[in-house]
Design a protein around this motif. Structure first.
Motif, PDB file in Angstrom:
ATOM      1  N   ILE A 205       2.392 -10.474  -7.404  1.00  0.00           N
ATOM      2  CA  ILE A 205       1.153  -9.728  -7.638  1.00  0.00           C
ATOM      3  C   ILE A 205       1.420  -8.574  -8.592  1.00  0.00           C
ATOM      4  O   ILE A 205       0.659  -8.336  -9.546  1.00  0.00           O
ATOM      5  CB  ILE A 205       0.596  -9.194  -6.298  1.00  0.00           C
ATOM      6  N   GLU A 206       2.531  -7.872  -8.352  1.00  0.00           N
ATOM      7  CA  GLU A 206       2.859  -6.707  -9.185  1.00  0.00           C
ATOM      8  C   GLU A 206       3.140  -7.123 -10.629  1.00  0.00           C
ATOM      9  O   GLU A 206       2.813  -6.404 -11.570  1.00  0.00           O
ATOM     10  CB  GLU A 206       4.035  -5.940  -8.570  1.00  0.00           C
ATOM     11  N   ARG A 207       3.703  -8.333 -10.793  1.00  0.00           N
ATOM     12  CA  ARG A 207       3.967  -8.821 -12.145  1.00  0.00           C
ATOM     13  C   ARG A 207       2.649  -9.010 -12.898  1.00  0.00           C
ATOM     14  O   ARG A 207       2.511  -8.650 -14.057  1.00  0.00           O
ATOM     15  CB  ARG A 207       4.765 -10.124 -12.088  1.00  0.00           C
ATOM     16  N   VAL A 208       1.646  -9.563 -12.229  1.00  0.00           N
ATOM     17  CA  VAL A 208       0.347  -9.785 -12.872  1.00  0.00           C
ATOM     18  C   VAL A 208      -0.366  -8.453 -13.147  1.00  0.00           C
ATOM     19  O   VAL A 208      -0.999  -8.273 -14.187  1.00  0.00           O
ATOM     20  CB  VAL A 208      -0.528 -10.715 -12.000  1.00  0.00           C
ATOM     21  N   LEU A 209      -0.240  -7.515 -12.205  1.00  0.00           N
ATOM     22  CA  LEU A 209      -0.921  -6.224 -12.379  1.00  0.00           C
ATOM     23  C   LEU A 209      -0.180  -5.315 -13.352  1.00  0.00           C
ATOM     24  O   LEU A 209      -0.775  -4.384 -13.903  1.00  0.00           O
ATOM     25  CB  LEU A 209      -1.037  -5.500 -11.033  1.00  0.00           C
ATOM     26  N   GLY A 210       1.109  -5.543 -13.527  1.00  0.00           N
ATOM     27  CA  GLY A 210       1.912  -4.663 -14.361  1.00  0.00           C
ATOM     28  C   GLY A 210       2.152  -3.305 -13.719  1.00  0.00           C
ATOM     29  O   GLY A 210       2.492  -2.346 -14.398  1.00  0.00           O
ATOM     30  N   ARG A 211       1.953  -3.220 -12.399  1.00  0.00           N
ATOM     31  CA  ARG A 211       2.284  -1.976 -11.693  1.00  0.00           C
ATOM     32  C   ARG A 211       2.487  -2.244 -10.202  1.00  0.00           C
ATOM     33  O   ARG A 211       2.167  -3.325  -9.706  1.00  0.00           O
ATOM     34  CB  ARG A 211       1.174  -0.944 -11.876  1.00  0.00           C
ATOM     35  N   ALA A 212       3.012  -1.226  -9.530  1.00  0.00           N
ATOM     36  CA  ALA A 212       3.346  -1.388  -8.115  1.00  0.00           C
ATOM     37  C   ALA A 212       2.080  -1.313  -7.257  1.00  0.00           C
ATOM     38  O   ALA A 212       1.148  -0.584  -7.564  1.00  0.00           O
ATOM     39  CB  ALA A 212       4.330  -0.309  -7.693  1.00  0.00           C
ATOM     40  N   LEU A 213       2.061  -2.086  -6.170  1.00  0.00           N
ATOM     41  CA  LEU A 213       0.983  -1.982  -5.188  1.00  0.00           C
ATOM     42  C   LEU A 213       1.254  -0.789  -4.286  1.00  0.00           C
ATOM     43  O   LEU A 213       2.381  -0.584  -3.853  1.00  0.00           O
ATOM     44  CB  LEU A 213       0.929  -3.248  -4.339  1.00  0.00           C
ATOM     45  N   MET A 214       0.209  -0.021  -3.985  1.00  0.00           N
ATOM     46  CA  MET A 214       0.368   1.072  -3.038  1.00  0.00           C
ATOM     47  C   MET A 214       0.482   0.492  -1.628  1.00  0.00           C
ATOM     48  O   MET A 214      -0.043  -0.571  -1.341  1.00  0.00           O
ATOM     49  CB  MET A 214      -0.853   1.993  -3.055  1.00  0.00           C
TER      50      MET A 214
END
Ligand code: TXA
Ligand code: MG
Length: 330
Positions: A205-214
């Motif tokens: 998921i983080e790869r697709v978003l390009g950032r860390a999940l909170m």
């Protein structure tokens, strides 16, 4: 939970799909396989059916349900998608990802199913039988895991039968599911949040978003003071037997939930040993987790000791469920 209702069990197929759609349309309850775990479905727009569903599971009505739909278009009638939600839906649906989103103005999901929240949890399952049932029924289906509240989620039709027979109308038997832990839940708030680790690993998921999940703080509340992830009650996944984590050696009278190719000290005296994955594969371990917990729970051992499990990939979800199983019992 037994209500004297006769529960029909049908092998998956055209006849079972047609029965499932008919039962749902009539306000009844149908258990069916998804790729994560078996779900207990009710018509998302029928508050009476949903009340029966809470009753059949013995589930507190403040714990909201996930709406299951066939595709993103159907999802858009229920929830408002911002760009982050759209990107996640396009990348991972159908699949083991649930999104928590603001409801649309005329959201067809009954308030009882969302526990009065102004958000709704929604997912598009990948399992062919779940998809056929959704297509035949033609509307959204709310479906929690098909277990009694507090038990581990069912990964076979037999698990569903042993928890819910007599309290629901129909079980569609599609064999063992392939993922084995529930969907990953992401809240699409100002910052996307990981509300529940699950069958889709966080790093994908983080790869697709390009950032860390909170990660929400343990007691996180939404604007109206309700819990952000109300289902994450601390001991939700409890077997009856106490569970001891990160076991390095076994004490007499314990059952062992093993992981990987290595034995541990004291294993010869184990009441019983089940290995989640002898080759150390976390996907295989997730698929076996709930079935093995049920089987070990039936052995009446003093404790179920669990070997350490790595945290990467599906390990995050496995360790989350195991921690819940162990809460207050260690
Ligand atoms: O894999 C799965 O997700 C399975 C299959 C059947 O789809 N379903 C499942 O449902 O695990 P359930 O009811 O056992 O878990 C749903 C979780 C609960 O923890 C609930 O609190 C959370 O989703 N949830 C539902 N609506 C929510 C909302 N509006 N905001 C935050 N959390 C929500
Ligand atoms: Mg559940």
């Amino acid at each position: 939970m037994k209500s004297g209702l006769k529960t029909q069990i049908l092998p998956a197929g055209t006849a079972a799909t047609a029965s499932a759609a008919r039962v749902l349309a009539g306000g009844g309850l149908v258990a069916f396989p998804t790729e994560t775990v078996y779900g207990l479905g009710a018509d998302a727009g029928n508050a009476t059916a949903i009340a029966h569903l809470y009753q059949a599971k013995g589930r507190p009505a403040f714990n909201p349900l996930i709406a299951h739909v066939g595709d993103l278009d159907a999802a858009r009638r229920i929830a408002r998608f911002d760009s982050v939600a759209t990107r996640l839906a396009e990348a991972f649906w159908p699949g083991p990802l649930t999104l928590v989103l603001p409801k649309t103005e005329n959201c067809p999901v009954a308030n009882l199913a969302t526990a009065g929240l102004d958000t709704v949890a929604i997912r598009v399952p990948a399992h062919p039988i779940a998809r056929e049932i959704l297509r035949a029924f033609g509307r959204a289906v709310v479906a929690p895991s098909a277990n009694l509240s507090g038990h581990v989620s069912p990964t076979t039709a037999e698990h569903v039968r042993s928890d819910l027979e007599g309290g629901i109308d129909l079980i569609v038997d599609g064999g063992a599911v392939n993922v084995g832990v529930e969907s990953t839940i992401v809240g699409c708030f100002d910052e996307p949040m990981l509300l529940r680790p699950g069958g889709l690993p966080r790093d994908e998921i983080e790869r697709v978003l390009g950032r860390a999940l909170m990660r929400p703080p343990a007691d996180a509340e939404s604007d109206n003071g309700q819990p952000l992830a109300p289902g994450m009650l601390a001991s939700h996944y409890a077997p009856r037997t106490s569970v001891r984590l990160n076991a390095e050696r076994l004490a007499p009278g314990e059952a062992l939930l093993a992981f990987g190719p290595h034995a541990i000290e004291g294993i010869d005296a184990a009441v019983t040993v089940m290995n989640l994955s002898a080759r150390g594969d976390l996907d295989e371990a997730a698929a076996n987790l709930f079935g093995y917990l049920r089987a070990l729970d039936a052995k009446n051992a003093r404790t179920i000791a669990v070997m350490p499990i790595p945290q990467d990939g599906l390990g995050e979800a496995i360790n989350d469920r195991l921690r819940r199983a162990a809460v207050g019992r260690e």
